[in-house]
Design an enzyme around this catalytic site. Sequence first.
Site, PDB file in Angstrom:
ATOM      1  N   GLU A  24     121.249 -15.196 -16.023  1.00  0.00           N
ATOM      2  CA  GLU A  24     121.345 -14.175 -14.991  1.00  0.00           C
ATOM      3  C   GLU A  24     121.435 -14.708 -13.563  1.00  0.00           C
ATOM      4  O   GLU A  24     122.129 -14.133 -12.734  1.00  0.00           O
ATOM      5  CB  GLU A  24     120.116 -13.241 -15.096  1.00  0.00           C
ATOM      6  N   SER A  64      79.178  24.380 -54.003  1.00  0.00           N
ATOM      7  CA  SER A  64      77.758  24.041 -54.081  1.00  0.00           C
ATOM      8  C   SER A  64      77.331  22.971 -53.083  1.00  0.00           C
ATOM      9  O   SER A  64      76.128  22.784 -52.872  1.00  0.00           O
ATOM     10  CB  SER A  64      77.418  23.577 -55.499  1.00  0.00           C
TER      11      SER A  64
END
Length: 852
Positions: free
Chosen positions: A90, A505
């Site tokens: 770059e 239960s």
Amino acid sequence: MNRTLRFLSLLAVFGLTGVFLLGSGFAGGYYYVAPTLPQAEEIRDIRPEIPLAVYSRDGRLIALFGEKQRTPARFEDVPPVLVQAILSAEDDRFFEHPGFDWQGYLRAGVNFLLSGGERSQGGSTITMQVARTFFLNRDRTFVRKFKELILATRIENEFSKQEILELYLNTTFFGQHAYGVVAAAQIYFDKELYELSVSDAAIIGGIPQGPSVLNPFNNPDAATQRRSYVLRRMRELNFITAADYETALATPIESRRYGPQLELDAPYVAEMVRADLIRRLGPAAYEAGLKVTTTIDSRLQQTAQQALRNGLLSYDERHGYRGPVAELDLAELTPAADETLTDRWDAALGDYANIRGYENGLVVSVRTLEPEPARAVEGRDANPAPEAGTATEPPPLRDRAEVYFSNWGIVPIELESVEWAAAFISDDYVAPRPKQVGDVLAPGDVVRFRVLEDGLLRLAQVPQVQGAIVSVDPQDGAVSALVGGFDFSLSNYNRATQSQRQPGSSFKPFVYSAALENGFTAATIVNDSPIVESSADLETDWRPVNYDGVFSGPTRLREALVGSLNLVSIRVLRQTGIDNTVEHLQAFGFDDTALPRNSALALGAGGVAPLDLVGGYTVFANGGYKVEPYLIERIEDAEGDVLYQASPEFVCDLCEEGDEEATDELKLFARSRIDFYPQAPHARRVISSQNAYLINDMMQDVVRRGTGVRAYRELRREDLAGKTGTTNDRRDAWFAGFNGDLVTAAWVGFDQERSLGNTEQGAATALPMWIEFMGEALSGVPHHTMERPPGIVDVRINPETGLVAADTAGSIFEMFRFDEIPEREPERQEWTSDNLFGVDSGSSEQTQEPLF
């Protein structure tokens, strides 16, 4: 000569005029554009979009949420080879130019012409790219380029070169939702930055010029060409040696996409966190870089995940094989001229979803094998002649299927892989088990297999049944593990928190707790006999029964809970009073959905989620205090500053006023604990310690010798308490239980409610999951149960009457509050010939064992 001078003079005049006009235009443009541009220092206030990260308490990454995957890195943590690759691709003069590079522009133009129009290196510097990323769009106009140049100059004046490069490395887009080099390394190579090779660095360095077309996942050929350019530039700049260059150039590029390194599978937990933060913060939660630490223990979470899967797979196999995923005609899978047969098979398998933990396969043949010849034993014939008059059975034929898998090719499958697969008939019945592979598999079947720990492939199917496991620390409510279903990718419905199922239960301990506050004791006798109740809502009378259909007659309360007797529970509720019971149960955190105001409340006919039930059970486990389950422990921002820290109410027995049992040293410790956690008040007591202890002890009997006895037999721990639950028509199966350190509930049922089957109930269906989880969770952990509080005494009672025994014969010990000891039964009179006829039998003094 004069003509030449005149030409040069004109040229100079035009040149100076051009320079003047250009300078004037530049200056005018600058004074026109510059005021509209932001100042460079504003970059310091800009927060890059960083995803929401969710972690376990012990630091394992659970999930990342956000479109942009980004993990910031400091410049000093980026390896030099990656920096060099970026600069080579770059901006190789980055450390020399002031933000713009005329030489770079000239070289980019020359390269563009020499390459026939191919862009290999852009004219924008790294600083200009940073300016564009933060402040500008990507319009290809002269005005945008001019703005870029001005901003680059400002950035160079505001930041050091290392700071600018760090901004670039953390904000640049590298394709595939990866922003920054850390995300790129994870997504393309499944590596940390320090693990990157020269080839990896060159690939990453070459991506920014075209993130969509130069990344190795989308276009490995283009990525290879781009890497070659970057490596050549790195070699020309002496960043790498010739050997490094050749090695990197020869490294093959894989077209693969990895994800972030998730370290813990807890998708239901992650979704709970995501939904909570979105509700509070909106979409900004995805971008603010928040780090959320949950209360989840990674070891317990993994155990819960595996226990749930094992439990549901076991249930699914018990109820038979429902057939292949699909049935294909192999004759229609003939390859085209440019295809192979396996290409066609792969394409066919590709139409069916890949599910975690399963492998899709295509049955390509089922062949009968030749029977193995009998081997001779020394001294005997291999095939002795049968005795006269006896019939002989031929040896059973064996067969083998050949199944094609995309990952493994053709794999032989024998009976042991499919022998479980009796055909499904209904939820209550299955066909006989198969005797041959061909009874289960046929050519053209698309089937799924699981790989077992020993490497054996086992025919499998995705369970239709669902389940949930949730576990909480009873001392402060921290959620230690939570699994809301078999597979989040198949269903994100969180059954641990969102379902409203009847607890059956498993709800009875709360009803019994209310009874203990309203005149009952563990020895109170209640008749277990038929009940008929007229109902205005039903066309027929309500006739509840016990699970086994048997009536036990007069029964002590403890035994009724141990045996889970429905009819006793209903009578207990009636005598306690529905209003009294509901008021008592509301203190456990239950809402109106869980508390129907009728007799069915005694049987757990309301609706609760597993987390609700666990929250209620924590009261029994911690001695009577209400703690609120919580999941989020801490939230930090991207800089590590703590934005939120949970301050849950914690259990502190010694913090209560008027605790006369505590020594001065213990009271001092309690006060110091409060001082250390000034923002964490102690939990509110909702039932007495005596009530909690009695229920705790009764529930321990459920595990020792009642419906939960399997847990005691397998885990061999004395500190476990719990209760099974099975609802009408066996639509829900539960087991919830605890010790002093952990409260856990397991639930199994169908999302679209239907019977689990005649043989399924809490002890058979949910309890095995609970045992697998708690066995691992409590492995090596000391036993921890509630200490006996003041005011509880052991008394000998007659088990038939529940009264204090007149003598020790046939008596048992029972626990009572000191002020609730029942009456003493009348002295037993032993009729003998002496007292029958009034003969004095001697001294009336008798020696008895103590009753207390």
